[in-house]
Design an enzyme around this catalytic site. Structure first.
Site, PDB file in Angstrom:
ATOM      1  N   HIS A 171      -3.874  11.520   0.615  1.00  0.00           N
ATOM      2  CA  HIS A 171      -2.795  10.994   0.194  1.00  0.00           C
ATOM      3  C   HIS A 171      -2.734  10.592  -1.185  1.00  0.00           C
ATOM      4  O   HIS A 171      -2.277  11.459  -2.229  1.00  0.00           O
ATOM      5  CB  HIS A 171      -2.299   9.771   1.006  1.00  0.00           C
ATOM      6  CG  HIS A 171      -3.827   8.802   1.577  1.00  0.00           C
ATOM      7  ND1 HIS A 171      -4.491   8.273   0.668  1.00  0.00           N
ATOM      8  CD2 HIS A 171      -4.179   8.620   2.857  1.00  0.00           C
ATOM      9  CE1 HIS A 171      -5.408   7.708   1.325  1.00  0.00           C
ATOM     10  NE2 HIS A 171      -5.291   7.932   2.856  1.00  0.00           N
ATOM     11  N   ARG A 225      -8.986   8.495  -1.254  1.00  0.00           N
ATOM     12  CA  ARG A 225      -9.931   8.968  -0.551  1.00  0.00           C
ATOM     13  C   ARG A 225     -10.392  10.416  -1.206  1.00  0.00           C
ATOM     14  O   ARG A 225      -9.667  11.129  -1.703  1.00  0.00           O
ATOM     15  CB  ARG A 225      -9.709   9.431   1.074  1.00  0.00           C
ATOM     16  CG  ARG A 225      -9.386   8.106   1.850  1.00  0.00           C
ATOM     17  CD  ARG A 225      -9.308   8.362   3.033  1.00  0.00           C
ATOM     18  NE  ARG A 225      -8.967   7.315   4.010  1.00  0.00           N
ATOM     19  CZ  ARG A 225      -9.876   6.354   4.623  1.00  0.00           C
ATOM     20  NH1 ARG A 225     -11.075   7.052   4.457  1.00  0.00           N
ATOM     21  NH2 ARG A 225      -9.699   5.372   5.304  1.00  0.00           N
ATOM     22  N   HIS A 273      -4.082  -4.721   7.737  1.00  0.00           N
ATOM     23  CA  HIS A 273      -4.247  -3.604   8.820  1.00  0.00           C
ATOM     24  C   HIS A 273      -3.285  -4.044  10.080  1.00  0.00           C
ATOM     25  O   HIS A 273      -3.524  -4.952  10.707  1.00  0.00           O
ATOM     26  CB  HIS A 273      -5.791  -3.512   9.255  1.00  0.00           C
ATOM     27  CG  HIS A 273      -5.955  -2.294  10.006  1.00  0.00           C
ATOM     28  ND1 HIS A 273      -6.097  -0.927   9.391  1.00  0.00           N
ATOM     29  CD2 HIS A 273      -5.723  -1.755  11.113  1.00  0.00           C
ATOM     30  CE1 HIS A 273      -6.297  -0.141  10.269  1.00  0.00           C
ATOM     31  NE2 HIS A 273      -5.983  -0.346  11.582  1.00  0.00           N
ATOM     32  N   ASP A 274      -2.542  -3.301  10.072  1.00  0.00           N
ATOM     33  CA  ASP A 274      -1.248  -3.247  11.102  1.00  0.00           C
ATOM     34  C   ASP A 274      -0.378  -4.556  11.205  1.00  0.00           C
ATOM     35  O   ASP A 274       0.090  -5.039  12.246  1.00  0.00           O
ATOM     36  CB  ASP A 274      -2.136  -3.277  12.503  1.00  0.00           C
ATOM     37  CG  ASP A 274      -2.369  -1.703  12.695  1.00  0.00           C
ATOM     38  OD1 ASP A 274      -1.895  -0.997  12.019  1.00  0.00           O
ATOM     39  OD2 ASP A 274      -3.060  -1.708  13.593  1.00  0.00           O
ATOM     40  N   HIS A 296      -5.736   3.542  -1.749  1.00  0.00           N
ATOM     41  CA  HIS A 296      -6.973   3.760  -1.209  1.00  0.00           C
ATOM     42  C   HIS A 296      -7.199   5.468  -1.343  1.00  0.00           C
ATOM     43  O   HIS A 296      -6.860   6.392  -0.635  1.00  0.00           O
ATOM     44  CB  HIS A 296      -6.985   3.797   0.477  1.00  0.00           C
ATOM     45  CG  HIS A 296      -8.375   3.979   0.955  1.00  0.00           C
ATOM     46  ND1 HIS A 296      -8.882   3.264   1.964  1.00  0.00           N
ATOM     47  CD2 HIS A 296      -9.594   4.783   0.485  1.00  0.00           C
ATOM     48  CE1 HIS A 296      -9.977   3.529   2.292  1.00  0.00           C
ATOM     49  NE2 HIS A 296     -10.311   4.523   1.435  1.00  0.00           N
ATOM     50  N   GLY A 301       0.918  -1.409   4.454  1.00  0.00           N
ATOM     51  CA  GLY A 301       1.409  -0.276   4.108  1.00  0.00           C
ATOM     52  C   GLY A 301       2.337   0.640   5.125  1.00  0.00           C
ATOM     53  O   GLY A 301       3.245   0.703   5.101  1.00  0.00           O
ATOM     54  N   HIS A 302       1.298   1.020   6.351  1.00  0.00           N
ATOM     55  CA  HIS A 302       1.927   1.548   7.229  1.00  0.00           C
ATOM     56  C   HIS A 302       3.202   1.161   7.819  1.00  0.00           C
ATOM     57  O   HIS A 302       4.394   1.931   8.093  1.00  0.00           O
ATOM     58  CB  HIS A 302       0.880   2.113   8.415  1.00  0.00           C
ATOM     59  CG  HIS A 302       1.400   3.045   9.281  1.00  0.00           C
ATOM     60  ND1 HIS A 302       1.356   4.341   9.503  1.00  0.00           N
ATOM     61  CD2 HIS A 302       2.005   2.734  10.656  1.00  0.00           C
ATOM     62  CE1 HIS A 302       1.939   4.821  10.382  1.00  0.00           C
ATOM     63  NE2 HIS A 302       2.158   3.681  11.265  1.00  0.00           N
ATOM     64  N   ASN A 316       0.825  -1.246  -0.071  1.00  0.00           N
ATOM     65  CA  ASN A 316       0.034  -0.091   0.002  1.00  0.00           C
ATOM     66  C   ASN A 316       0.891   1.418  -0.022  1.00  0.00           C
ATOM     67  O   ASN A 316       1.685   1.474   0.814  1.00  0.00           O
ATOM     68  CB  ASN A 316      -1.024  -0.034   1.240  1.00  0.00           C
ATOM     69  CG  ASN A 316      -1.917   1.121   1.145  1.00  0.00           C
ATOM     70  OD1 ASN A 316      -1.670   2.216   0.898  1.00  0.00           O
ATOM     71  ND2 ASN A 316      -3.226   0.833   1.598  1.00  0.00           N
ATOM     72  N   GLU A 364      -8.749   0.394  -3.184  1.00  0.00           N
ATOM     73  CA  GLU A 364      -9.585  -0.030  -2.096  1.00  0.00           C
ATOM     74  C   GLU A 364     -10.436   1.336  -1.650  1.00  0.00           C
ATOM     75  O   GLU A 364      -9.823   2.394  -2.007  1.00  0.00           O
ATOM     76  CB  GLU A 364      -9.252  -0.469  -0.959  1.00  0.00           C
ATOM     77  CG  GLU A 364      -8.084   0.441  -0.154  1.00  0.00           C
ATOM     78  CD  GLU A 364      -7.474  -0.314   1.012  1.00  0.00           C
ATOM     79  OE1 GLU A 364      -7.133   0.466   1.965  1.00  0.00           O
ATOM     80  OE2 GLU A 364      -7.245  -1.528   1.085  1.00  0.00           O
TER      81      GLU A 364
END
EC number: 2.6.99.2
Length: 237
Positions: free
Chosen positions: A50, A45, A190-191, A43, A213-214, A7, A70
């Site tokens: 971003h 938005r 996620h995480d 993603h 991603g993060h 991501n 997404e």
């Protein structure tokens, strides 16, 4: 081997903080693929905090692996999918004011709408995936709306991993077994991180793809992008 989709939202966040085009999101995506990533996730938005609309189209031109877009399936999102035809569209239930995706769909409540969305995606030749938690009713509901895959929301797993990893993974294993019985493909995200990814992968039967991603970008600040991607790929073997 589960596929790694990187991501690149955080790359766009850094770029947008300064303006201009450094770091260049398109170049980073190409480099991620060159370093072994098997997919690129974004993603976009509505506020473009971003990924921008321009990024969506620019990345379509260069991504040679699986392009995964997404987002919340409103009119704007569906227009992007129709015009770019990514490999996969991952539907998330959060609105534009949410900081990050942090919950799965209520597939029972939104059955009629999601069925219509998934049918449209199928007609466009785009694989559908729905963000869900481990609740069995919502996974059964995902099957009922005609989705191709579910993406397990792994935030709770990541939160509880250090306390008791066996307890943290338990409901995910049950959820994955149900998804396999129903013939649904399984993604996750996620995480997930270098700390908890290997245990998750080895515990989940027939895991097809993880979107990270993060944590990956944070690791890359210390290890470098190429080394980081290779480390994540190694954990997925």
């Amino acid at each position: 081997m589960a596929k790694l989709s990187v991501n690149v939202n955080k790359i766009a966040t850094i770029r947008n903080a300064r303006g201009g085009d450094v770091p260049n999101v398109v170049q980073v995506a190409k480099d991620c693929e060159r370093f072994g990533a098997e997919g690129i996730t974004i993603h976009p938005r509505p506020d473009e905090r971003h990924i921008t609309t321009k990024d969506v189209y620019d990345l379509k031109k260069v991504v040679t692996t699986e392009y995964n877009i997404e987002g919340y399936p409103d009119e704007r999102f569906m227009k992007l999918i129709e015009e770019t035809r990514p490999a996969q569209a991952t539907l998330v239930p959060d609105g534009p004011d949410v900081l990050t995706s942090n919950a799965g769909w209520d597939t029972i409540k939104h059955k009629e709408w999601l069925t219509k969305i998934c049918k449209q995606l199928s007609e466009w030749g785009v694989r559908s995936s729905i963000f869900v938690d481990t609740d069995h009713k919502n996974i059964e509901g995902a099957k009922a709306v005609g989705v191709d895959r579910i993406e397990l929301y792994t935030g709770p797993y990541a939160d509880d991993y250090e306390k008791d990893r066996d307890a943290a993974i338990k409901e995910y294993v049950y959820a994955a077994e149900l998804a396999n019985e129903l013939g649904l493909g399984i993604n996750a995200g996620h995480d997930l991180s270098l700390d908890n990814l290997a245990f998750f992968k080895q515990s989940i039967p027939n895991l097809k793809e993880v979107s990270i991603g993060h944590a990956l970008i944070a690791d890359a600040l210390y290890l470098g992008l190429e080394t980081t991607i290779k480390k994540y790929l190694e954990l997925l073997k």
